[in-house]
Design a protein around this motif. Sequence first.
Motif, PDB file in Angstrom:
ATOM      1  N   CYS A  14       0.860  -1.190   0.000  1.00 21.94           N
ATOM      2  CA  CYS A  14       0.000   0.000   0.000  1.00 21.94           C
ATOM      3  C   CYS A  14       0.896   1.240   0.000  1.00 21.94           C
ATOM      4  O   CYS A  14       1.484   1.599   0.998  1.00 21.94           O
ATOM      5  N   ALA A  72      -0.856  -8.046   3.924  1.00 17.11           N
ATOM      6  CA  ALA A  72      -0.632  -6.687   4.463  1.00 17.11           C
ATOM      7  C   ALA A  72      -1.709  -5.727   3.956  1.00 17.11           C
ATOM      8  O   ALA A  72      -1.450  -4.568   3.632  1.00 17.11           O
ATOM      9  N   HIS A  74      -5.814  -4.924   5.093  1.00 12.96           N
ATOM     10  CA  HIS A  74      -6.708  -5.309   6.182  1.00 12.96           C
ATOM     11  C   HIS A  74      -8.127  -4.808   5.978  1.00 12.96           C
ATOM     12  O   HIS A  74      -8.334  -3.611   5.730  1.00 12.96           O
ATOM     13  N   ARG A  89     -11.556  -1.100   1.881  1.00 13.16           N
ATOM     14  CA  ARG A  89     -11.096   0.087   1.145  1.00 13.16           C
ATOM     15  C   ARG A  89      -9.622   0.225   1.469  1.00 13.16           C
ATOM     16  O   ARG A  89      -9.117  -0.369   2.421  1.00 13.16           O
ATOM     17  N   LYS A  91      -7.130   2.494   2.902  1.00 11.19           N
ATOM     18  CA  LYS A  91      -7.186   3.690   3.748  1.00 11.19           C
ATOM     19  C   LYS A  91      -6.160   4.727   3.285  1.00 11.19           C
ATOM     20  O   LYS A  91      -6.415   5.916   3.279  1.00 11.19           O
ATOM     21  N   LYS A  92      -4.999   4.220   2.838  1.00  9.85           N
ATOM     22  CA  LYS A  92      -3.907   5.149   2.496  1.00  9.85           C
ATOM     23  C   LYS A  92      -4.298   6.087   1.353  1.00  9.85           C
ATOM     24  O   LYS A  92      -3.814   7.205   1.247  1.00  9.85           O
TER      25      LYS A  92
HETATM   26  C1  LIG Z   1       2.400  -0.374   6.630  1.00 13.25           C
HETATM   27  C2  LIG Z   1       1.165  -1.172   6.262  1.00 13.25           C
HETATM   28  O1  LIG Z   1       1.482  -2.158   5.305  1.00 13.25           O
HETATM   29  C3  LIG Z   1       0.143  -0.241   5.649  1.00 13.25           C
HETATM   30  O2  LIG Z   1      -0.267   0.680   6.644  1.00 13.25           O
HETATM   31  C4  LIG Z   1      -1.088  -1.001   5.142  1.00 13.25           C
HETATM   32  C5  LIG Z   1      -1.663  -1.945   6.180  1.00 13.25           C
HETATM   33  N1  LIG Z   1      -2.951  -2.445   5.751  1.00 13.25           N
HETATM   34  C6  LIG Z   1      -3.780  -1.665   5.028  1.00 13.25           C
HETATM   35  N2  LIG Z   1      -5.047  -2.043   4.815  1.00 13.25           N
HETATM   36  C7  LIG Z   1      -5.919  -1.249   4.150  1.00 13.25           C
HETATM   37  N3  LIG Z   1      -7.181  -1.657   3.955  1.00 13.25           N
HETATM   38  N4  LIG Z   1      -5.530  -0.056   3.699  1.00 13.25           N
HETATM   39  C8  LIG Z   1      -4.297   0.448   3.843  1.00 13.25           C
HETATM   40  O3  LIG Z   1      -4.002   1.563   3.412  1.00 13.25           O
HETATM   41  C9  LIG Z   1      -3.329  -0.395   4.522  1.00 13.25           C
HETATM   42  N5  LIG Z   1      -2.059  -0.031   4.677  1.00 13.25           N
END
Ligand SMILES: C[C@H](O)[C@H](O)[C@H]1CNC2=NC(N)=NC(=O)C2=N1
Length: 121
Positions: A14, A72, A74, A89, A91-92
């Motif tokens: 991500c 990685a 979630h 979704r 999130k980043k």
């Molecule tokens: C550092 C880590 O891999 C990131 O924060 C990942 C973790 N899992 C994640 N899961 C989801 N659904 N969105 C993300 O942006 C995300 N970022």
Amino acid sequence: MTGSSLAEKTCTPCRGGVPPLTPAEAEGYHLQAPDWSLMDGATRIERRFRFKDFLEAFAFVSRAAALAETEAHHPDISFGWGYAVVSLRTKKIKGLHENDFIMAAKLDRIADGTGAAGQEA
Ligand SMILES: C[C@H](O)[C@H](O)[C@H]1CNC2=NC(N)=NC(=O)C2=N1
């Protein structure tokens, strides 16, 4: 030409700075995960899974958690007796990414494997 199905893919890290899928792009992926619903202006996907009881639902959630750690990526999950609601979704990027549809396809396979009683979108 048969591209690899979503469930065979693995999530890419991500990274920020990547634009979220447009609604049209999300619709294209949605065709490969038809049991999921596009929500909130195609910025999220959601599916309600049904199970025969609480422990079946919990078993699904436990396997989903292991998958999320492996990928990685979630989901947000709420569950109770006989059901689990999964929301995905990225999130980043505050929207949908191919990763969300990859996870959806993999979660569908997990649900099929745990003897899910049947699904409703
Ligand atoms: C550092 C880590 O891999 C990131 O924060 C990942 C973790 N899992 C994640 N899961 C989801 N659904 N969105 C993300 O942006 C995300 N970022």
